[in-house]
Design an enzyme around this catalytic site. Structure first.
Site, PDB file in Angstrom:
ATOM      1  N   THR A 154       0.831  -1.203   0.000  1.00  0.00           N
ATOM      2  CA  THR A 154       0.000   0.000   0.000  1.00  0.00           C
ATOM      3  C   THR A 154       0.863   1.249   0.000  1.00  0.00           C
ATOM      4  O   THR A 154       0.636   2.191  -0.762  1.00  0.00           O
ATOM      5  CB  THR A 154      -0.948   0.005   1.222  1.00  0.00           C
ATOM      6  OG1 THR A 154      -1.776  -1.147   1.148  1.00  0.00           O
ATOM      7  CG2 THR A 154      -1.814   1.239   1.255  1.00  0.00           C
ATOM      8  N   TYR A 155       1.853   1.260   0.853  1.00  0.00           N
ATOM      9  CA  TYR A 155       2.802   2.384   0.912  1.00  0.00           C
ATOM     10  C   TYR A 155       3.515   2.527  -0.427  1.00  0.00           C
ATOM     11  O   TYR A 155       3.652   3.630  -0.961  1.00  0.00           O
ATOM     12  CB  TYR A 155       3.783   2.139   2.053  1.00  0.00           C
ATOM     13  CG  TYR A 155       4.806   3.221   2.258  1.00  0.00           C
ATOM     14  CD1 TYR A 155       4.445   4.472   2.743  1.00  0.00           C
ATOM     15  CD2 TYR A 155       6.155   2.988   1.982  1.00  0.00           C
ATOM     16  CE1 TYR A 155       5.393   5.464   2.951  1.00  0.00           C
ATOM     17  CE2 TYR A 155       7.103   3.976   2.187  1.00  0.00           C
ATOM     18  CZ  TYR A 155       6.719   5.203   2.674  1.00  0.00           C
ATOM     19  OH  TYR A 155       7.665   6.187   2.877  1.00  0.00           O
ATOM     20  N   SER A 156       3.952   1.401  -0.997  1.00  0.00           N
ATOM     21  CA  SER A 156       4.647   1.429  -2.287  1.00  0.00           C
ATOM     22  C   SER A 156       3.763   1.987  -3.391  1.00  0.00           C
ATOM     23  O   SER A 156       4.217   2.775  -4.224  1.00  0.00           O
ATOM     24  CB  SER A 156       5.133   0.039  -2.675  1.00  0.00           C
ATOM     25  OG  SER A 156       6.179  -0.375  -1.845  1.00  0.00           O
ATOM     26  N   SER A 158       1.440   4.133  -3.131  1.00  0.00           N
ATOM     27  CA  SER A 158       1.361   5.591  -2.969  1.00  0.00           C
ATOM     28  C   SER A 158       2.657   6.264  -3.401  1.00  0.00           C
ATOM     29  O   SER A 158       2.626   7.335  -4.019  1.00  0.00           O
ATOM     30  CB  SER A 158       1.010   5.956  -1.528  1.00  0.00           C
ATOM     31  OG  SER A 158       2.095   5.736  -0.643  1.00  0.00           O
TER      32      SER A 158
END
Length: 194
Positions: A154-156, A158
């Site tokens: 999820t962070y990636s 973004s």
């Protein structure tokens, strides 16, 4: 003339460190915080060259007041820079990640960057007949914007999105002379990972 910079997410981590370093180098810093108490704390720690701006990057209705506060202080000198630093990280397996958390990360790490940039763009020189030199924009990316690791997809997502957004800004804002760059640090122990 003193140079002025706006930094989002200055209560801890990279934003706080950037504000502290820039103030030590003679810059005036306006920094966003989500809580008034954080703004007071950071102002006490960093001194008179720091001014808190109370807004969340996802609260687009709060941005005009922050822009007006900065504009009143800088006048026709404009902003020297904008550092889009505010962000969050969620660690979870994609099979079990609530969609609402996925949206929240994207809203803060990508949509929030665009909203803040649009709001401050006129003060950075993104307008016709601007009386001051163009400023620059720095977006806080991550190595996760180039490589996706398990449990932090999820962070990636973004940060990959922020890479593309930065490329678009760089090309589109060059017409004003505004330089846009992205910083891609590796994993560093900051409060966002707690």
């Amino acid at each position: 003339m003193q140079k002025t910079i706006v930094i989002t997410g200055v209560s801890t981590g990279f934003g706080y460190a950037a504000a502290k370093e820039l103030i030590a180098r003679g810059y005036r810093v306006f920094g966003s915080v989500r809580k008034a108490a954080d703004g007071q704390r950071v102002q006490q720690e960093l001194g008179a060259q720091f001014t808190p701006l109370l807004f969340d990057v996802t609260d687009h209705a709060a941005l005009p007041a922050a822009v007006e506060q900065v504009k009143a202080a800088v006048g026709e000198n404009g902003l020297w820079g904008l550092i889009n630093n505010a962000g969050i990280a969620h660690c979870a397996p994609l099979a079990h990640l609530p969609i609402s958390e996925f949206r929240q990360v994207f809203e803060i790490n990508v949509v929030g960057v665009l909203a803040v940039t649009q709001a401050f763009l006129p003060l950075l020189g993104g307008r016709r007949n601007c009386p001051h030199p163009p400023g620059r924009i720095i977006n806080m990316g991550s190595i996760s914007g180039a490589v996706t690791f398990p449990l932090v997809a999820t962070y990636s997502v973004s940060k990959f999105g922020l890479e593309a957004l930065t490329d678009g800004m760089r090309r589109e804002f060059s017409r004003y002379g505004i330089e846009v760059s992205i910083i891609e640090p590796g994993t560093i122990k900051t409060p966002s990972w707690e």
